[in-house]
Design an enzyme around this catalytic site. Sequence first.
Site, PDB file in Angstrom:
ATOM      1  N   LYS A   5      -1.544 -16.612   6.929  1.00  0.00           N
ATOM      2  CA  LYS A   5      -0.926 -15.903   8.186  1.00  0.00           C
ATOM      3  C   LYS A   5       0.058 -16.938   9.085  1.00  0.00           C
ATOM      4  O   LYS A   5       1.080 -17.200   8.610  1.00  0.00           O
ATOM      5  CB  LYS A   5      -1.912 -15.103   8.851  1.00  0.00           C
ATOM      6  CG  LYS A   5      -2.059 -13.852   7.927  1.00  0.00           C
ATOM      7  CD  LYS A   5      -2.403 -12.800   8.774  1.00  0.00           C
ATOM      8  CE  LYS A   5      -2.621 -11.393   7.886  1.00  0.00           C
ATOM      9  NZ  LYS A   5      -3.785 -11.146   7.185  1.00  0.00           N
ATOM     10  N   TYR A  55     -12.262  -7.197   6.469  1.00  0.00           N
ATOM     11  CA  TYR A  55     -11.093  -7.221   5.682  1.00  0.00           C
ATOM     12  C   TYR A  55     -10.736  -8.750   5.074  1.00  0.00           C
ATOM     13  O   TYR A  55     -10.606  -9.552   5.891  1.00  0.00           O
ATOM     14  CB  TYR A  55      -9.694  -6.804   5.948  1.00  0.00           C
ATOM     15  CG  TYR A  55      -8.630  -6.807   4.942  1.00  0.00           C
ATOM     16  CD1 TYR A  55      -8.433  -5.927   4.314  1.00  0.00           C
ATOM     17  CD2 TYR A  55      -7.674  -7.751   5.277  1.00  0.00           C
ATOM     18  CE1 TYR A  55      -7.339  -6.158   3.163  1.00  0.00           C
ATOM     19  CE2 TYR A  55      -6.416  -7.898   4.556  1.00  0.00           C
ATOM     20  CZ  TYR A  55      -6.503  -7.316   3.348  1.00  0.00           C
ATOM     21  OH  TYR A  55      -5.399  -7.427   2.506  1.00  0.00           O
ATOM     22  N   TYR A  91       0.970  -1.055  -0.088  1.00  0.00           N
ATOM     23  CA  TYR A  91       0.018   0.360  -0.054  1.00  0.00           C
ATOM     24  C   TYR A  91       0.819   1.417   0.020  1.00  0.00           C
ATOM     25  O   TYR A  91       0.743   2.112   0.791  1.00  0.00           O
ATOM     26  CB  TYR A  91      -1.061   0.195   1.088  1.00  0.00           C
ATOM     27  CG  TYR A  91      -1.703  -1.334   1.359  1.00  0.00           C
ATOM     28  CD1 TYR A  91      -3.026  -1.561   0.483  1.00  0.00           C
ATOM     29  CD2 TYR A  91      -1.379  -2.110   2.380  1.00  0.00           C
ATOM     30  CE1 TYR A  91      -3.661  -2.762   0.650  1.00  0.00           C
ATOM     31  CE2 TYR A  91      -2.338  -3.484   2.310  1.00  0.00           C
ATOM     32  CZ  TYR A  91      -3.235  -3.817   1.730  1.00  0.00           C
ATOM     33  OH  TYR A  91      -3.902  -4.617   1.653  1.00  0.00           O
ATOM     34  N   ASP A 119     -13.457 -16.451   7.447  1.00  0.00           N
ATOM     35  CA  ASP A 119     -12.186 -16.197   7.237  1.00  0.00           C
ATOM     36  C   ASP A 119     -11.398 -16.043   8.495  1.00  0.00           C
ATOM     37  O   ASP A 119     -11.532 -15.018   9.299  1.00  0.00           O
ATOM     38  CB  ASP A 119     -12.183 -14.819   6.502  1.00  0.00           C
ATOM     39  CG  ASP A 119     -10.688 -14.167   6.292  1.00  0.00           C
ATOM     40  OD1 ASP A 119      -9.708 -14.919   6.620  1.00  0.00           O
ATOM     41  OD2 ASP A 119     -10.659 -13.209   5.499  1.00  0.00           O
TER      42      ASP A 119
END
Length: 451
Positions: A289, A157, A20, A260
């Site tokens: 992750k 997200y 980003y 998620d």
Amino acid sequence: MTGTSMGLTERDRARLWHPYAPASPNLPLWEVEAADGVRLRLRGEDGARHEVLDAMSSWWSVIHGYRNPVLDAAARRQLGSFSHVMFGGLTHAPAVELAERLAGMAPSAPGRPGLERVFLADSGSVAVEVALKLAVQFQTASGRPSRQRFLSIRGGYHGDTFAAMGVCDPVDGMHSAFPGLLAANVFAPRPPAAASATPESVKAWASELGDIAAAHSGELAAIIVEPVLQGAGGMHAYPAACLTALREAADRHGLLLIFDEIATGFGRTGELFAADHAGVVPDIMCVGKALTGGYLTLAAMLCTADVASTVSGGQAGALLHGPTFMGNPLACAVANASLGILDDGGWRADVARIGAALVSGLSPALKLRAVRDVRTIGAVGVIELHDAVDVTAVTAAAIRHGVWVRPFRNLVYTMPPYISSASDVQQVTTGMVAAVTEVHERVSARSGGPA
Ligand SMILES: *Cc1c(COP(=O)(O)O)cnc(C)c1O
């Protein structure tokens, strides 16, 4: 100039993108010279070296610490065998063992089908893409081809690829940058905050969720949420009872329920999976992750036997996805070693111990005028400011206190590695509170601060 005549950060700025970020961002960049246990050795652009505690676990992933001897040994063992083979038509022990381990540890409940079938993906976003595809293929194979959209909750997200972006928060996510490309999905309000929720507020939220699901059921394939803790969308913890409401809404309206767990999985919130706080079993679950203990990129999508067989019996005859590096043996071998460490069960006491230390260590921040809220869940601690964090200044101040943090929006947060000692966690919380005080308290004191 090329190569070694330039400093490393200069060479980076000339060539690389960062997350980003614009090309050549005019922001500090720290070189990691070494990483061991919970510590990173950083070199600043002025040449000064800093030893810091990694309060971020490298974005939730390094739960067992850097250079973990068990994970190192597993990687070496697999390197000595083979690092990669294609997964089309071939298989190998690390992938089979990983699928068995994941299915064995996934959320379960009496009378509810378990998550038995595993798709190995190369990143969290890809696992989400595969989950969304699977849900649509399931509905089509079930004779409901009009169900092509998703119901999500605001503030979520789910990753950076297109379908994943489309279920991220429609305002704070990246929807406005790609107006013509993101699917029009359906969003329910964000569930009430865990700290202030009441049975009534949960009930009101559940009833609104039910109404939205009912109004759109003919076009919805699935509900997708981050259970119990919304991470990158704002570190928002909500009551586990909301998961029960999501399960009920999905069942009533023929939707699949996708959890998620890419950030929340593997113990971070105090249960092995966040779903376990409510004893709710989704139809599809994504993990990533921390799956390899932060060593290699790997994610997985799990689903029930019924979903798998329905999709496999559909017209397409297959789940339509297959990455080149699917089931990478090196990553699977390290994931197996990481899950083996979790199997020993010590994580539960570690997460509880770290969580208690975060509660007491971060509470002094509540007295700061710049601070709106302090909250924790499991081994996650959050300081929320009234205003946007001065990321550069807070990062530099925390480094001076020996702590690596990466704030975003109005949040300075931590999820330390599970191997962090009591004094490590204390250094993290002290450093966070000091950094916020040094950077934001003076400013808000001068301006009178928020009421
Ligand atoms: C990080 C994250 C993702 C995306 O994973 P990547 O590996 O970055 O693609 C998806 N969902 C959640 C909840 C995450 O925290």
